[in-house]
Design a protein around this motif. Structure first.
Motif, PDB file in Angstrom:
ATOM      1  N   PRO A 172     -20.669  59.219  26.446  1.00 21.79           N
ATOM      2  CA  PRO A 172     -19.532  58.593  25.777  1.00 21.79           C
ATOM      3  C   PRO A 172     -18.213  59.137  26.321  1.00 21.79           C
ATOM      4  N   ALA A 173     -17.117  58.626  25.796  1.00 19.25           N
ATOM      5  CA  ALA A 173     -15.791  59.101  26.199  1.00 19.25           C
ATOM      6  C   ALA A 173     -15.597  60.574  25.845  1.00 19.25           C
ATOM      7  N   VAL A 174     -16.137  60.978  24.675  1.00 20.68           N
ATOM      8  CA  VAL A 174     -16.049  62.357  24.196  1.00 20.68           C
ATOM      9  C   VAL A 174     -17.406  62.705  23.614  1.00 20.68           C
ATOM     10  N   LEU A 175     -17.833  63.941  23.812  1.00 18.68           N
ATOM     11  CA  LEU A 175     -19.110  64.354  23.240  1.00 18.68           C
ATOM     12  C   LEU A 175     -19.033  65.803  22.787  1.00 18.68           C
ATOM     13  N   VAL A 176     -19.971  66.149  21.910  1.00 22.76           N
ATOM     14  CA  VAL A 176     -20.066  67.524  21.414  1.00 22.76           C
ATOM     15  C   VAL A 176     -21.496  67.989  21.615  1.00 22.76           C
ATOM     16  N   ARG A 177     -21.633  69.158  22.222  1.00 18.60           N
ATOM     17  CA  ARG A 177     -22.943  69.786  22.387  1.00 18.60           C
ATOM     18  C   ARG A 177     -22.966  71.075  21.581  1.00 18.60           C
ATOM     19  N   ASP A 178     -24.136  71.367  20.993  1.00 18.83           N
ATOM     20  CA  ASP A 178     -24.257  72.619  20.257  1.00 18.83           C
ATOM     21  C   ASP A 178     -24.569  73.748  21.230  1.00 18.83           C
ATOM     22  N   LEU A 179     -24.778  74.947  20.723  1.00 17.33           N
ATOM     23  CA  LEU A 179     -24.998  76.110  21.589  1.00 17.33           C
ATOM     24  C   LEU A 179     -26.277  76.016  22.415  1.00 17.33           C
ATOM     25  N   THR A 180     -27.228  75.182  21.991  1.00 15.08           N
ATOM     26  CA  THR A 180     -28.460  75.000  22.764  1.00 15.08           C
ATOM     27  C   THR A 180     -28.306  73.945  23.843  1.00 15.08           C
ATOM     28  N   GLY A 181     -27.169  73.231  23.837  1.00 12.19           N
ATOM     29  CA  GLY A 181     -26.944  72.155  24.799  1.00 12.19           C
ATOM     30  C   GLY A 181     -27.324  70.787  24.268  1.00 12.19           C
ATOM     31  N   ALA A 182     -27.869  70.741  23.058  1.00 11.01           N
ATOM     32  CA  ALA A 182     -28.250  69.461  22.457  1.00 11.01           C
ATOM     33  C   ALA A 182     -26.996  68.681  22.060  1.00 11.01           C
ATOM     34  N   LEU A 183     -27.061  67.370  22.220  1.00 11.85           N
ATOM     35  CA  LEU A 183     -25.942  66.493  21.888  1.00 11.85           C
ATOM     36  C   LEU A 183     -25.842  66.347  20.371  1.00 11.85           C
ATOM     37  N   SER A 184     -24.738  66.807  19.788  1.00  9.44           N
ATOM     38  CA  SER A 184     -24.593  66.716  18.337  1.00  9.44           C
ATOM     39  C   SER A 184     -23.659  65.586  17.915  1.00  9.44           C
ATOM     40  N   ALA A 185     -22.738  65.165  18.780  1.00  8.37           N
ATOM     41  CA  ALA A 185     -21.847  64.050  18.436  1.00  8.37           C
ATOM     42  C   ALA A 185     -21.581  63.184  19.659  1.00  8.37           C
ATOM     43  N   TRP A 186     -21.712  61.888  19.457  1.00 12.59           N
ATOM     44  CA  TRP A 186     -21.438  60.855  20.469  1.00 12.59           C
ATOM     45  C   TRP A 186     -20.190  60.133  19.986  1.00 12.59           C
ATOM     46  N   ILE A 187     -19.080  60.284  20.701  1.00 13.88           N
ATOM     47  CA  ILE A 187     -17.799  59.753  20.267  1.00 13.88           C
ATOM     48  C   ILE A 187     -17.314  58.735  21.297  1.00 13.88           C
ATOM     49  N   GLU A 188     -17.383  57.462  20.925  1.00 16.85           N
ATOM     50  CA  GLU A 188     -16.961  56.382  21.807  1.00 16.85           C
ATOM     51  C   GLU A 188     -15.518  56.004  21.522  1.00 16.85           C
TER      52      GLU A 188
ATOM     53  N   PRO B 221     -16.923  49.448  22.265  1.00 15.51           N
ATOM     54  CA  PRO B 221     -18.241  49.463  22.912  1.00 15.51           C
ATOM     55  C   PRO B 221     -19.159  48.403  22.303  1.00 15.51           C
ATOM     56  N   ASP B 222     -20.074  47.898  23.113  1.00 17.35           N
ATOM     57  CA  ASP B 222     -21.004  46.901  22.587  1.00 17.35           C
ATOM     58  C   ASP B 222     -22.059  47.574  21.705  1.00 17.35           C
ATOM     59  N   ALA B 223     -22.785  46.753  20.958  1.00 18.29           N
ATOM     60  CA  ALA B 223     -23.767  47.258  19.992  1.00 18.29           C
ATOM     61  C   ALA B 223     -24.860  48.081  20.665  1.00 18.29           C
ATOM     62  N   ALA B 224     -25.287  47.674  21.856  1.00 17.79           N
ATOM     63  CA  ALA B 224     -26.351  48.407  22.550  1.00 17.79           C
ATOM     64  C   ALA B 224     -25.902  49.831  22.891  1.00 17.79           C
ATOM     65  N   ARG B 225     -24.655  49.990  23.280  1.00 21.42           N
ATOM     66  CA  ARG B 225     -24.139  51.326  23.616  1.00 21.42           C
ATOM     67  C   ARG B 225     -24.051  52.200  22.361  1.00 21.42           C
ATOM     68  N   VAL B 226     -23.588  51.626  21.264  1.00 19.16           N
ATOM     69  CA  VAL B 226     -23.497  52.368  20.005  1.00 19.16           C
ATOM     70  C   VAL B 226     -24.900  52.718  19.516  1.00 19.16           C
ATOM     71  N   HIS B 227     -25.834  51.791  19.650  1.00 21.84           N
ATOM     72  CA  HIS B 227     -27.231  52.025  19.269  1.00 21.84           C
ATOM     73  C   HIS B 227     -27.798  53.217  20.048  1.00 21.84           C
ATOM     74  N   GLY B 228     -27.600  53.214  21.358  1.00 21.04           N
ATOM     75  CA  GLY B 228     -28.100  54.310  22.197  1.00 21.04           C
ATOM     76  C   GLY B 228     -27.451  55.637  21.853  1.00 21.04           C
ATOM     77  N   GLY B 229     -26.149  55.615  21.599  1.00 25.25           N
ATOM     78  CA  GLY B 229     -25.450  56.844  21.227  1.00 25.25           C
ATOM     79  C   GLY B 229     -25.933  57.397  19.905  1.00 25.25           C
ATOM     80  N   SER B 230     -26.183  56.508  18.958  1.00 26.95           N
ATOM     81  CA  SER B 230     -26.658  56.934  17.643  1.00 26.95           C
ATOM     82  C   SER B 230     -28.063  57.523  17.720  1.00 26.95           C
ATOM     83  N   LYS B 231     -28.866  57.012  18.634  1.00 24.83           N
ATOM     84  CA  LYS B 231     -30.220  57.556  18.802  1.00 24.83           C
ATOM     85  C   LYS B 231     -30.219  58.906  19.504  1.00 24.83           C
ATOM     86  N   SER B 232     -29.229  59.142  20.362  1.00 28.49           N
ATOM     87  CA  SER B 232     -29.244  60.362  21.165  1.00 28.49           C
ATOM     88  C   SER B 232     -28.489  61.536  20.546  1.00 28.49           C
ATOM     89  N   ALA B 233     -27.734  61.302  19.472  1.00 28.85           N
ATOM     90  CA  ALA B 233     -26.956  62.382  18.857  1.00 28.85           C
ATOM     91  C   ALA B 233     -27.132  62.359  17.342  1.00 28.85           C
TER      92      ALA B 233
END
Length: 179
Positions: free
Chosen positions: A67-83, A87-99
């Motif tokens: 995404p345009a902005v993202l947040v990773r926790d100390l383990t490197g896992a994606l905690s926030a997907w900030i578009e 963005p189209d629905a498919a991009r938001v859907h994918g971001g919501s699944k990954s964070a």
């Protein structure tokens, strides 16, 4: 010959009373030739409104899986997907699944963005906030924009106050949800 990105530097003083976040930091922002100044300012505001440990800008237009902005926790896992933008629905859907959390900041008409999402499959769609940035806040910010910038951002009771290079700007950022 292709044009390169334009670099902007922001010395930011952030006072987010609503979230009890008070920080000073420097942002170096590359604006790709295909990116409007309005999109870039919305991206910077999203960064400030979401500021937390582990926040970074995404890879930009050349990186479609971030995404345009993202947040990773100390383990490197994606905690926030900030578009940003619309963005189209498919991009938001994918971001919501990954964070753990997905949000969108837009300088566009929020009803048009939501209309494009309605009827589409979006993972945890009812939990995704669409933050509409006051268009005047964005346009006045763009007018005050320089290559080197001093930016004071204050948020209190939902209102946002900016001082960008000595120009005072006020506006709101309003949350919307997909119904």
């Amino acid at each position: 010959m292709a044009m390169g990105s334009t670099m902007h530097t922001f010395e930011v003083d952030l006072a987010d009373v609503d979230r009890s976040v008070y920080e000073q930091f420097t942002l170096r922002v590359a604006r790709h030739p295909s990116e409007t100044e309005s999109f870039m300012m919305t991206r910077i505001l999203a960064y400030c409104m979401e500021y937390t440990e582990g926040i970074v800008f995404g890879g930009g237009v050349s990186t479609t899986d971030e995404p345009a902005v993202l947040v990773r926790d100390l383990t490197g896992a994606l905690s926030a997907w900030i578009e940003v933008g619309a963005p189209d629905a498919a991009r938001v859907h994918g971001g919501s699944k990954s964070a753990e959390r997905a949000v969108v900041y837009t300088h566009r008409d929020p009803e048009k963005v939501l209309a494009n999402w309605r009827g589409k499959i979006i993972h945890r769609g009812d939990a995704i906030d669409l933050f509409a940035v006051d268009p005047a806040l964005v346009s006045e910010s763009v007018s005050a924009l320089e290559r080197r910038n001093t930016l004071t951002v204050s948020r209190t009771e939902g209102q946002v106050y900016l001082d960008l290079n000595g120009v005072n700007i006020a506006g709101s950022i309003v949350a919307h949800r997909l119904e």
